[in-house]
Design an enzyme around this catalytic site. Structure first.
Site, PDB file in Angstrom:
ATOM      1  N   TYR A  92      -1.934 -23.737   9.266  1.00 41.14           N
ATOM      2  CA  TYR A  92      -1.489 -23.422   7.899  1.00 41.14           C
ATOM      3  C   TYR A  92      -2.680 -23.062   7.016  1.00 41.14           C
ATOM      4  CZ  TYR A  92       0.990 -24.182   3.428  1.00 41.14           C
ATOM      5  OH  TYR A  92       1.551 -24.064   2.174  1.00 41.14           O
ATOM      6  N   LYS A 127       0.843  -1.198   0.000  1.00 40.48           N
ATOM      7  CA  LYS A 127       0.000   0.000   0.000  1.00 40.48           C
ATOM      8  C   LYS A 127       0.882   1.254   0.000  1.00 40.48           C
ATOM      9  CE  LYS A 127      -2.248   1.985   3.687  1.00 40.48           C
ATOM     10  NZ  LYS A 127      -2.985   1.903   4.960  1.00 40.48           N
TER      11      LYS A 127
HETATM   12  N1  LIG Z   1       6.154 -26.265  -2.206  1.00 35.43           N
HETATM   13  C1  LIG Z   1       4.862 -26.506  -2.275  1.00 35.43           C
HETATM   14  O1  LIG Z   1       4.436 -27.612  -2.615  1.00 35.43           O
HETATM   15  C2  LIG Z   1       3.872 -25.428  -1.962  1.00 35.43           C
HETATM   16  C3  LIG Z   1       2.513 -25.674  -2.156  1.00 35.43           C
HETATM   17  C4  LIG Z   1       1.593 -24.677  -1.844  1.00 35.43           C
HETATM   18  C5  LIG Z   1       2.029 -23.455  -1.379  1.00 35.43           C
HETATM   19  N2  LIG Z   1       3.358 -23.235  -1.183  1.00 35.43           N
HETATM   20  C6  LIG Z   1       3.750 -21.936  -0.626  1.00 35.43           C
HETATM   21  O2  LIG Z   1       4.900 -21.435  -1.292  1.00 35.43           O
HETATM   22  C7  LIG Z   1       5.729 -20.737  -0.371  1.00 35.43           C
HETATM   23  C8  LIG Z   1       7.133 -21.291  -0.427  1.00 35.43           C
HETATM   24  O3  LIG Z   1       7.095 -22.666  -0.084  1.00 35.43           O
HETATM   25  P1  LIG Z   1       8.401 -23.569  -0.117  1.00 35.43           P
HETATM   26  O4  LIG Z   1       7.990 -24.905  -0.556  1.00 35.43           O
HETATM   27  O5  LIG Z   1       9.478 -22.862  -0.869  1.00 35.43           O
HETATM   28  O6  LIG Z   1       8.765 -23.664   1.433  1.00 35.43           O
HETATM   29  P2  LIG Z   1      10.133 -23.332   2.175  1.00 35.43           P
HETATM   30  O7  LIG Z   1       9.933 -23.719   3.596  1.00 35.43           O
HETATM   31  O8  LIG Z   1      11.274 -23.940   1.441  1.00 35.43           O
HETATM   32  O9  LIG Z   1      10.245 -21.768   2.028  1.00 35.43           O
HETATM   33  C9  LIG Z   1       9.638 -20.859   2.908  1.00 35.43           C
HETATM   34  C10 LIG Z   1      10.653 -19.769   3.207  1.00 35.43           C
HETATM   35  O10 LIG Z   1      10.045 -18.813   4.078  1.00 35.43           O
HETATM   36  C11 LIG Z   1      10.940 -18.522   5.140  1.00 35.43           C
HETATM   37  N3  LIG Z   1      10.129 -18.116   6.302  1.00 35.43           N
HETATM   38  C12 LIG Z   1       9.279 -18.882   7.031  1.00 35.43           C
HETATM   39  N4  LIG Z   1       8.722 -18.162   8.017  1.00 35.43           N
HETATM   40  C13 LIG Z   1       9.226 -16.895   7.903  1.00 35.43           C
HETATM   41  C14 LIG Z   1       9.034 -15.702   8.639  1.00 35.43           C
HETATM   42  N5  LIG Z   1       8.200 -15.640   9.678  1.00 35.43           N
HETATM   43  N6  LIG Z   1       9.724 -14.588   8.264  1.00 35.43           N
HETATM   44  C15 LIG Z   1      10.561 -14.630   7.196  1.00 35.43           C
HETATM   45  N7  LIG Z   1      10.790 -15.747   6.459  1.00 35.43           N
HETATM   46  C16 LIG Z   1      10.116 -16.865   6.817  1.00 35.43           C
HETATM   47  C17 LIG Z   1      11.706 -19.801   5.360  1.00 35.43           C
HETATM   48  O11 LIG Z   1      12.938 -19.595   6.027  1.00 35.43           O
HETATM   49  C18 LIG Z   1      11.881 -20.306   3.934  1.00 35.43           C
HETATM   50  O12 LIG Z   1      13.042 -19.770   3.350  1.00 35.43           O
HETATM   51  C19 LIG Z   1       5.075 -20.882   0.986  1.00 35.43           C
HETATM   52  O13 LIG Z   1       4.311 -19.722   1.249  1.00 35.43           O
HETATM   53  C20 LIG Z   1       4.171 -22.068   0.814  1.00 35.43           C
HETATM   54  O14 LIG Z   1       3.065 -21.993   1.700  1.00 35.43           O
HETATM   55  C21 LIG Z   1       4.276 -24.191  -1.461  1.00 35.43           C
HETATM   56  O1  LIG Z   2       6.253  -0.120   4.487  1.00 35.76           O
HETATM   57  C1  LIG Z   2       5.543  -0.640   5.322  1.00 35.76           C
HETATM   58  C2  LIG Z   2       4.231  -0.171   5.624  1.00 35.76           C
HETATM   59  C3  LIG Z   2       3.485  -0.821   6.597  1.00 35.76           C
HETATM   60  N1  LIG Z   2       4.002  -1.888   7.252  1.00 35.76           N
HETATM   61  C4  LIG Z   2       3.189  -2.580   8.268  1.00 35.76           C
HETATM   62  O2  LIG Z   2       2.040  -3.075   7.638  1.00 35.76           O
HETATM   63  C5  LIG Z   2       0.963  -3.171   8.557  1.00 35.76           C
HETATM   64  C6  LIG Z   2      -0.332  -2.800   7.861  1.00 35.76           C
HETATM   65  O3  LIG Z   2      -0.196  -1.509   7.343  1.00 35.76           O
HETATM   66  P1  LIG Z   2      -1.454  -0.549   7.169  1.00 35.76           P
HETATM   67  O4  LIG Z   2      -0.954   0.746   6.608  1.00 35.76           O
HETATM   68  O5  LIG Z   2      -2.522  -1.255   6.438  1.00 35.76           O
HETATM   69  O6  LIG Z   2      -1.983  -0.458   8.658  1.00 35.76           O
HETATM   70  P2  LIG Z   2      -1.955   0.642   9.743  1.00 35.76           P
HETATM   71  O7  LIG Z   2      -0.512   0.988   9.968  1.00 35.76           O
HETATM   72  O8  LIG Z   2      -2.797   1.738   9.150  1.00 35.76           O
HETATM   73  O9  LIG Z   2      -2.615  -0.061  10.901  1.00 35.76           O
HETATM   74  C7  LIG Z   2       1.316  -2.252   9.714  1.00 35.76           C
HETATM   75  O10 LIG Z   2       1.421  -3.059  10.871  1.00 35.76           O
HETATM   76  C8  LIG Z   2       2.667  -1.654   9.346  1.00 35.76           C
HETATM   77  O11 LIG Z   2       3.568  -1.664  10.438  1.00 35.76           O
HETATM   78  C9  LIG Z   2       5.258  -2.380   6.945  1.00 35.76           C
HETATM   79  O12 LIG Z   2       5.726  -3.339   7.534  1.00 35.76           O
HETATM   80  N2  LIG Z   2       5.993  -1.718   5.994  1.00 35.76           N
END
Ligand SMILES: NC(=O)c1ccc[n+]([C@@H]2O[C@H](COP(=O)([O-])OP(=O)(O)OC[C@H]3O[C@@H](n4cnc5c(N)ncnc54)[C@H](O)[C@@H]3O)[C@@H](O)[C@H]2O)c1
Ligand SMILES: O=c1ccn([C@@H]2O[C@H](COP(=O)(O)OP(=O)(O)O)[C@@H](O)[C@H]2O)c(=O)[nH]1
Ligand SMILES: NC(=O)c1ccc[n+]([C@@H]2O[C@H](COP(=O)([O-])OP(=O)(O)OC[C@H]3O[C@@H](n4cnc5c(N)ncnc54)[C@H](O)[C@@H]3O)[C@@H](O)[C@H]2O)c1
Ligand SMILES: O=c1ccn([C@@H]2O[C@H](COP(=O)(O)OP(=O)(O)O)[C@@H](O)[C@H]2O)c(=O)[nH]1
Ligand SMILES: O=c1ccn([C@@H]2O[C@H](COP(=O)(O)OP(=O)(O)O)[C@@H](O)[C@H]2O)c(=O)[nH]1
Ligand SMILES: O=c1ccn([C@@H]2O[C@H](COP(=O)(O)OP(=O)(O)O)[C@@H](O)[C@H]2O)c(=O)[nH]1
Lengths: 312, 312
Positions: free
Chosen positions: B144, B104
């Protein structure tokens, strides 16, 4: 005596719950941002030594010492929750997370007010708790439905991971005094229209059904669920099912309205049927609804007459 | 040249996407907390002037200037996302919200990687985008499934309220090089077991089906969706459906394994069938999968051989 937080306690359901808990002698804290609730719903407790009101949004972290949390804060009528979908989702996600964090820190028990809407437009009728639902992830109702669904998921994740004591009520359509006359729900709309002698606005064919529960039954059910041992989801509702058309006729006749009805378009994703299976509630918390629709409408119509009286 | 953020860019899918975007000459930022991803997946780009890696959790606000956001960050295999359900939900709710806030503020376009799991244990087969799904709100997969569902809801709420440009891909089971050999998914388990000459672990009867897509098809689909005009959800998957038993046989024969199979209990809520209807993808972004399972398994098995070689 418990120390009890009621989020959304200035709203329709919340304020009746607050009344019941105060009458039982508990210490009651209300957290409410007054988005759809009203201060006058709790005004009669302000100044009472057991009562405190915190005007704050549940999306912000909140720290009190409590033993019970009734987490109701959330806009509940379709026009209200659809007015700002992002706000609704933030309330359901961040808000619920905060209350679970609070419950975890205080070792408090949390009751989450989920909804029959998690069943969506149901394909099983009536709906038992075992039904997984039929919900559109990105329709106009999704901000509410999916927010409540993930709220349930959060509750059970905290139960599993941190042994937080959770209770989840799936509430079906509820009505009674203190409903917001402008919230756009069918009960408030129809009664206000009937009392004004205006035509009742039926959306769609009027063949869709709802099952209406009087608020005192709900409050009794919520307290029974909170204080009971059962911690999987429980439907709380009245299985007396009516079509919207039948409901319009009841309201019109009880209000002595001759305004008739007008048909309006059916809202997108409006569920066609809704009726709780309450076998589980009967079994696990010994609860069942007592107030019939015809009984409950009497005080409700009185209340709306009072609202209209003050408007004039 | 776009400035592109890839969250989860150090993971399996993300790192292949990063390769493709870098090869197209874009500036690419990776945000990843390395929870399930690995630095070595993006190591080859570190030091490149168009590349930057931010080791951070997506649940914390993040500020960069970008024109495109591919939001993948989320643990994806059942053992990983179930290891810490609360963390999974926080990632899906707070993380997605942050990325939408970023989109946004920057007026960037955001692609969200949703999943076939939003269809749950489907009652319509194969699954078109119009199907609303059959998901348990509080089973072991809920953290999930419901997290992804509400992620979709958030995307469309930001589209509606703030005109944020969103793209939503519903990805079906994907495999290929760089899968985590320990992530517990059927592809990695079976290939590792086959290469080691161990029996392949079939959960349940083995009659449940999945439809496996090679990662290069997915990456092509994601980029086509991002750069196209269509902004309702789109399935990205390969409709070639196999029972788990058939899949085990293919892997065993391609790996030359004589280890046989062993049966293990079926996990709770494990979907019985899964197969994408990809008519929409073909129509709106001109995409369809090109790599058959037998073709895609060749480089995948080679990759796992390399992993095993390094282990010895
Ligand atoms: N591979 C599949 O079959 C499949 C199917 C459906 C959806 N997806 C979606 O695709 C995306 C990638 O999947 P993937 O198979 O590469 O899995 P993956 O686990 O290899 O990759 C996910 C990545 O996200 C990072 N990550 C996880 N939590 C995080 C957080 N809180 N902050 C920052 N980084 C974070 C992990 O370190 C990892 O590098 C996911 O969103 C998954 O839900 C994958
Ligand atoms: O560059 C940005 C702008 C927003 N946010 C985060 O995105 C969330 C949703 O943003 P939005 O502007 O919709 O919500 P608001 O701040 O108005 O509650 C907020 O928690 C922000 O901290 C972020 O991480 N990076
Ligand atoms: N009444 C029903 O038929 C029904 C049915 C199913 C579920 N429920 C649930 O019961 C609860 C109460 O519903 P109600 O009918 O009393 O609705 P209501 O709108 O009268 O009450 C909701 C209360 O929450 C407050 N609130 C909203 N967002 C908030 C926020 N972000 N921070 C703090 N306070 C906030 C409002 O100001 C209001 O006082 C809701 O969670 C609703 O989803 C109600
Ligand atoms: O008394 C409390 C304890 C926690 N929280 C909030 O609840 C959320 C979830 O808490 P939890 O302890 O699960 O999460 P963590 O802080 O470990 O991320 C956090 O955002 C806290 O700010 C709160 O509002 N009041
Ligand atoms: O003025 C109204 C308001 C609502 N409804 C219908 O009444 C039912 C209940 O609507 P409400 O908004 O009260 O709650 P819901 O159960 O849909 O959340 C739905 O089928 C609505 O379409 C109606 O016919 N006229
Ligand atoms: O060692 C394994 C791992 C998984 N499966 C099954 O293979 C299917 C795909 O599982 P995976 O974890 O790869 O992904 P899912 O599609 O279930 O998210 C499911 O039916 C699993 O029960 C299996 O039989 N053996």
């Amino acid at each position: 005596q418990q120390r009890i937080l009621v989020t959304g306690g200035a709203g329709f359901v919340g304020s009746h719950l607050v009344d019941a808990l105060m009458q039982q002698g508990h210490i009651v804290y209300v957290l409410d941002n007054l988005f759809t609730g009203r201060r006058e719903n709790i005004e009669h407790w302000v100044g009472h030594p057991n009562f405190e009101f915190f005007q704050q949004d549940v999306v912000h972290p909140f720290f009190v010492e409590v033993t019970r949390i009734y987490h109701l804060a959330c806009p509940a009528s379709p026009p209200h929750y659809q007015a700002n979908p992002i706000k609704t989702i933030k309330c359901s996600t961040q808000g619920c997370m905060n209350m679970l964090g609070l419950a975890k820190r205080c070792n408090a028990r949390l009751l989450f007010t989920s909804t029959s809407e998690i069943y969506g437009d149901p394909q099983i009728h009536p709906q038992p708790e075992s039904y997984w639902g039929n919900v559109h992830t990105w329709g106009p109702r999704a901000c509410y439905d999916e927010g409540k669904r993930v709220g349930e998921t959060m509750c059970f994740s905290y139960r599993q991971q941190h042994k937080v004591q959770v209770r989840v009520s799936r509430i079906f359509n509820t009505y009674g005094p203190r409903m917001d006359p402008l919230d756009g729900r069918v009960v408030s709309n129809f009664i206000m229209q009937a009392l004004r002698g205006e035509p009742l606005t039926i959306y769609g064919t009027g063949k869709q059904t709802r099952s209406f529960q009087y608020v005192s039954d709900l409050v009794r059910g919520l307290i029974a669920l909170m204080e009971g041992d059962y911690d999987d989801p429980v439907n709380i509702g009245n299985p007396q099912e009516r079509t919207v058309e039948e409901f319009a006729r009841s309201v019109a006749s009880m209000c002595g309205s001759a305004g008739g009805v007008v048909m309006r378009p059916r809202p997108t994703d409006d569920p066609m049927v809704r009726r709780p299976n309450v076998a589980r509630a009967r079994e696990v918390i010994g609860w069942q609804p007592k107030v019939s629709l015809e009984e409950g409408l009497v005080p409700t119509i009185e209340y709306f007459k009072g609202v209209l009286g003050r408007e004039d």
